[in-house]
Design a protein around this motif. Structure first.
Motif, short mmCIF file in Angstrom:
data_model
loop_
_atom_site.label_atom_id
_atom_site.label_comp_id
_atom_site.label_asym_id
_atom_site.label_seq_id
_atom_site.Cartn_x
_atom_site.Cartn_y
_atom_site.Cartn_z
N SER B 56 1.32 -1.49 0.02
CA SER B 56 -0.09 -0.24 -0.03
C SER B 56 1.07 1.12 -0.37
O SER B 56 1.79 1.26 1.20
N LEU B 58 0.50 4.76 0.99
CA LEU B 58 -0.40 5.32 2.33
C LEU B 58 -0.48 7.21 2.13
O LEU B 58 1.39 7.74 2.12
N GLU B 68 -5.34 4.69 2.09
CA GLU B 68 -4.66 3.92 0.74
C GLU B 68 -5.04 4.54 -0.90
O GLU B 68 -5.30 5.55 -0.89
N TRP B 70 -2.86 3.89 -4.02
CA TRP B 70 -2.63 3.01 -4.60
C TRP B 70 -1.98 1.97 -3.70
O TRP B 70 -1.53 1.60 -2.91
N LEU B 71 -2.10 0.44 -5.08
CA LEU B 71 -1.55 -0.89 -4.48
C LEU B 71 -0.50 -1.19 -5.22
O LEU B 71 -0.06 -0.97 -6.35
N ARG B 93 5.40 3.77 2.64
CA ARG B 93 5.15 2.28 1.49
C ARG B 93 4.99 1.58 2.69
O ARG B 93 6.44 1.15 3.16
N ALA B 96 0.37 -4.85 2.69
CA ALA B 96 -1.12 -5.43 2.93
C ALA B 96 -1.14 -6.50 3.08
O ALA B 96 -1.87 -6.91 3.35
N LEU B 168 -7.99 -8.96 0.96
CA LEU B 168 -7.98 -7.55 0.90
C LEU B 168 -9.65 -7.08 1.65
O LEU B 168 -10.41 -7.82 1.63
N LEU B 172 -10.11 -2.10 4.30
CA LEU B 172 -8.56 -1.61 3.60
C LEU B 172 -9.73 -0.49 2.17
O LEU B 172 -9.41 0.53 1.55
N LEU B 176 -9.54 2.71 -0.07
CA LEU B 176 -8.79 3.21 -1.18
C LEU B 176 -10.21 4.06 -2.08
O LEU B 176 -10.25 4.87 -3.22
#
Lengths: 87, 236
Positions: B56, B58, B68, B70-71, B93, B96, B168, B172, B176
């Motif tokens: 993640s 953050l 978050e 992006w992943l 970072r 996740a 997930l 979370l 997002l």
């Protein structure tokens, strides 16, 4: 701090998130549920249909239901509060 | 590292001679859930090419809260600022979904970018894909429905994780997506009722990829297209 589970029902189906939320007390949980109600309506989860059937169920961490708040009532009471009316 | 089966899409796109040189500097490391790879504001010592798992990125939104934005999975590398000439980032970072990655010290990464032009080209194309993603995701957040955006994120996670089982949480996903958890719970419940996904505790399983793609907005194809283009004609 106690933990609460929140479930949403639309009159025929129950939607569950099994991750509990830590909140101060039941009053805080009711406020949390009201904010959820707002967000559900914002995202038109019912497809602009029958909101009167929708409820948010506040449960303890074992899943035992403590109370159920109709989504429409939650939104109404917040509007009243913002206007300075009601409790 | 000889004969190692590499899953990271960036590394896999390299010509054999570049890959062999870079691999000699890589160290395979585990990624444990909640492990912090980079803290906000601190110099990045290493970059990580993800093999398995999700990181993640953050961002702070005030009051000590982070969300978050992006992943990163096997489509990318953790530590983009280093590529772009920086050393720090305002983002944290954190792992996740656990797995493993190849660690490359930042100094070595910088040197390899200078010494290997195709590697540099690949990495800059990756940076372009991330920029497209950031821009398109911003447009998407302002325009498209929760259902479309949720479908897009599930597809994205599937692509980055390389499997249909997505560990997930609703929490979370709600961060997002910028919504309350209940809205994600209901949206996922509807996907489940339609047979598009299955759910068990802490895991979302994609059951019908094709129908999930139909639920997503076109932003999904635009972002995916940017990532797919990275390796095309790298060395014409």
């Amino acid at each position: 701090m106690p933990s609460f589970l929140f479930r949403v029902s639309d009159g025929s189906r129950v939607f569950r998130d099994d991750e509990a939320v830590e909140l101060e007390d039941l009053r805080a949980a009711a406020d949390y549920a009201r904010q959820d109600a707002h967000d559900l309506i914002c995202h038109e989860q019912a497809g602009a249909q029958n909101w009167s059937q929708w409820r948010i169920h506040i449960c303890d961490e074992t899943g035992r239901e403590l109370c159920a708040i109709p989504v429409l009532d939650a939104v109404r009471s917040t509007v009243d509060r913002d206007r300075g009316e009601g409790p | 590292m000889q004969g190692v089966d590499i899953k990271n899409r960036l590394l896999k796109s390299l010509p054999p001679e570049d890959l062999a040189i870079i691999v000699s500097h890589l160290e395979r490391v585990p990624l444990s859930p909640r492990q912090v790879l980079h803290l906000k504001g601190l110099p990045m010592e290493d970059v990580f090419f993800v093999e398995d798992g999700l990181i993640s990125v953050l961002a702070e939104i005030g009051g000590g809260d982070v969300v978050e934005v992006w992943l990163i999975g096997r489509e990318g590398v953790v530590g983009l600022p280093v590529l772009l000439g920086g050393t720090t980032s305002p983002f944290r970072r954190m792992v996740a979904v656990g797995g493993h990655a190849f660690r490359l010290p930042a100094e070595r990464f910088r040197a390899l970018l200078n010494e290997r032009p195709l590697f540099q080209r690949l990495m800059l194309r990756y940076a372009q894909a991330v920029a497209i993603q950031s821009g398109q995701a911003g447009a998407c957040a302002g325009s498209h429905s929760l259902q479309q955006r949720l479908a897009r994120w599930l597809l994205s996670a599937q692509y980055r994780l390389g499997r249909n089982e997505l560990p997930l949480t609703h929490a979370l996903l709600s961060r997002l997506l910028g919504t309350r958890r209940a809205s994600v719970t209901v949206a996922l419940g509807k996907f489940e009722a339609a047979g598009i996904i299955g759910q068990r505790r802490g895991v979302i399983v994609i059951a019908d990829l094709e129908r999930l793609e139909q639920m997503a907005c076109n932003c999904h194809r635009i972002i995916r297209g940017a990532y797919e283009k990275i390796a095309v004609n790298l060395d014409p």
